[in-house]
Design an enzyme around this catalytic site. Structure first.
Site, short mmCIF file in Angstrom:
data_model
loop_
_atom_site.label_atom_id
_atom_site.label_comp_id
_atom_site.label_asym_id
_atom_site.label_seq_id
_atom_site.Cartn_x
_atom_site.Cartn_y
_atom_site.Cartn_z
N GLY A 215 5.02 5.25 -0.88
CA GLY A 215 5.64 5.89 0.12
C GLY A 215 6.04 5.94 0.75
O GLY A 215 7.63 6.42 -0.20
N SER A 216 6.67 5.97 2.13
CA SER A 216 8.23 5.83 2.27
C SER A 216 9.16 4.71 2.25
O SER A 216 10.20 5.06 2.29
CB SER A 216 8.40 5.84 4.05
OG SER A 216 7.63 7.13 4.65
N THR A 217 9.11 4.55 1.29
CA THR A 217 9.28 2.58 0.80
C THR A 217 10.24 3.73 -0.41
O THR A 217 11.65 2.91 -1.30
CB THR A 217 9.09 2.05 0.36
OG1 THR A 217 8.16 1.96 -0.16
CG2 THR A 217 8.19 0.52 1.26
#
Length: 492
Positions: A215-217
């Site tokens: 995801g956004s990591t």
């Protein structure tokens, strides 16, 4: 009479020759077959005739041996078995060994030739050395903070020391008690059947053996690639990014979970996790530069050992522009282990350098004499030092005024990145909540810990699941544990 004696002597000689030939056949030609015969228990009996060496955490054994008084005399025991199972694995008389119990088996069981006082000594004397010990890098306070932070939720935590690559915590939940598998009786067989039938797979080490969409990591990697490639030169300059963002060559429009993302700067987009900005940024950076940066961080490397094997984290190198947009925000085919994402955070914290992670500090003989030490670990550059400096700024902004405020620690410098990863058919699965971070104490010259947390089944309404709300508090507890254990008791 003499003739009869001669014949008897000749017959005895023939019998002796036949006996020697058969002995040679058994001991030389058929030796492997007899050794491998399941009915041959000599090796097993010998193997378990003495206590096994121990696995140590902070100088304290978390394993032991119990005398059963049976043919297979000593069984393995575990202290805080579920807590340390992702580190130790199990050593079973019935089902073999896993994780450190497997990779260090020769030393622990006493069969490693390096334990012998002289070369080939044991071959001549038929003796067996006492098992050696394995000293791990695990910080017990960090390990327990991670385990208790996850509690009954499925997920994993990995924590490393950025400057060395030492693994400080490795936790997977749900876990299991490896001591239940140690013997060869009904208890072990029942436990084995129950654990393998459990749909939650408690024997799976989620920290290193399972990959997730990050995801956004993953925007940490995308931002670093864009900065290194010169696509971004000013973190505060508008990015000319529409909201929603039409994926190139498709009619699909990518949206955001937060407002104010249209034409946002990289700093604003990173702080508030704007998908549209980073999808476009990945496309503008291009497959070649995105792939090179992902490789530098450790993606697509299938040879990582700590010393047991770590599952390969992946960044697809064959994507089109629309797929690249999704891959750049940690979706599509992008997959990562929690340990890999901890190393991503560690690279930012250590000025762009990545050291290979490791779990064994040293191995020793039963008497304490050193057998091997970890030594200096290989290092590679994940990004330019100037890029790492700007990434530290971005990650600090996330914790100080963005989506990761739940990870803030009073008196310490903390950087982080939240993530909520979609998965399942049509993104129907409960989103994974992610948080990656690093922390530096007030008196420290460098960051002391980098952490990655993933929670698979966050106990919340689907719309309320987020890396900042679900995973960040766990990361904070782990970082506090490390900072406090290294600096002594203090108030953060």
């Amino acid at each position: 009479m003499t003739r009869h004696i001669r014949r008897a002597g000749l017959f005895c000689a023939l019998l002796l020759v036949a006996l020697l030939v058969n002995a040679a056949r058994v001991q030389v030609l058929r030796a492997d077959a007899y050794d491998d015969n399941p009915a041959n228990r000599r090796d097993a009996i010998t193997r378990y005739q003495q206590p096994r060496g121990d696995i140590l955490v902070a100088g304290r054994p978390v394993t032991g041996s119990r005398d059963t008084g049976e043919h297979l005399r000593y069984e393995r025991t575990y202290t805080d078995g579920p807590l340390y199972a992702p580190v130790t694995g199990f050593a079973s008389q019935e089902y073999g060994t896993t994780l450190l119990e497997h990779t260090e088996d020769e030393l622990l069981s006493g069969t490693d030739p390096v334990l012998a006082p002289l070369p080939l000594w044991n071959d001549f004397t038929r003796s067996r050395n006492a098992g050696g010990d394995v000293v791990t890098t695990i910080d017990p306070a960090a390990q327990r903070a991670a385990y208790e932070g996850l509690r009954s939720r499925k997920g994993a935590v990995a924590a490393v020391e950025p400057s060395t690559g030492r693994i400080l915590a490795l936790v997977s939940v749900p876990s299991y008690d490896p001591g239940l598998l140690s013997g060869n009786g009904r208890t072990a067989r029942d436990a084995w059947a129950r654990l393998n039938a459990d749909p939650d797979r408690p024997m799976l080490n989620r920290a290193v053996q399972r990959t997730y969409p990050p995801g956004s990591t993953f925007k940490v990697v995308t931002a670093a690639a864009a900065l290194d490639a010169g696509v971004v030169t000013d973190l505060d300059k508008p990015t000319d990014s529409p909201d929603p963002y039409p994926l190139p060559g498709t009619t699909t429009r990518l949206t955001n979970g937060s407002r104010g993302c249209e034409d946002a700067s990289v700093r604003e987009a990173f702080t508030w996790s704007c998908n549209t900005v980073f999808a476009k940024l990945g496309v503008d950076t291009g497959v070649a530069d995105m792939t090179a940066t992902a490789h530098a961080f450790g993606f697509n490397d299938g040879d990582v050992r700590v010393p047991f094997r770590v599952a390969r984290s992946t960044f697809d190198t064959t994507v089109d522009r629309a797929q690249l947009a999704l891959a750049s925000i940690g979706q599509y085919n992008t997959r990562a282990t929690p340990l890999q994402m901890a190393m991503v955070a560690a690279a930012v914290a250590s000025g762009g350098q990545v050291r290979e992670p490791y779990l064994v500090e040293r191995t020793t003989r039963a008497g304490g004499g050193a057998v091997s030490t970890a030594g200096s670990r290989p290092m590679r550059r994940a990004m330019h030092p100037s890029t790492a400096l700007r990434m530290r700024e971005l990650m600090r902004d996330v914790v100080e005024k963005g989506t990761g405020t739940n990870a803030a620690i009073r008196g310490a410098v903390v950087g982080g990145k939240t993530g909520t990863a979609q998965h399942g058919l049509g993104n129907s699965g409960t989103p994974y909540a992610w948080f990656v971070s690093w922390a530096q104490g007030r008196e420290d010259m460098e960051a002391k810990v980098a952490v990655a947390v993933v929670v698979e089944d966050a106990a919340a309404n689907r719309r309320e699941i987020s890396g900042g709300g679900t995973a960040a508090p766990i990361a904070r507890a782990v970082m506090e544990a490390v900072l406090n254990s290294q600096d002594g008791p203090s108030t953060w």
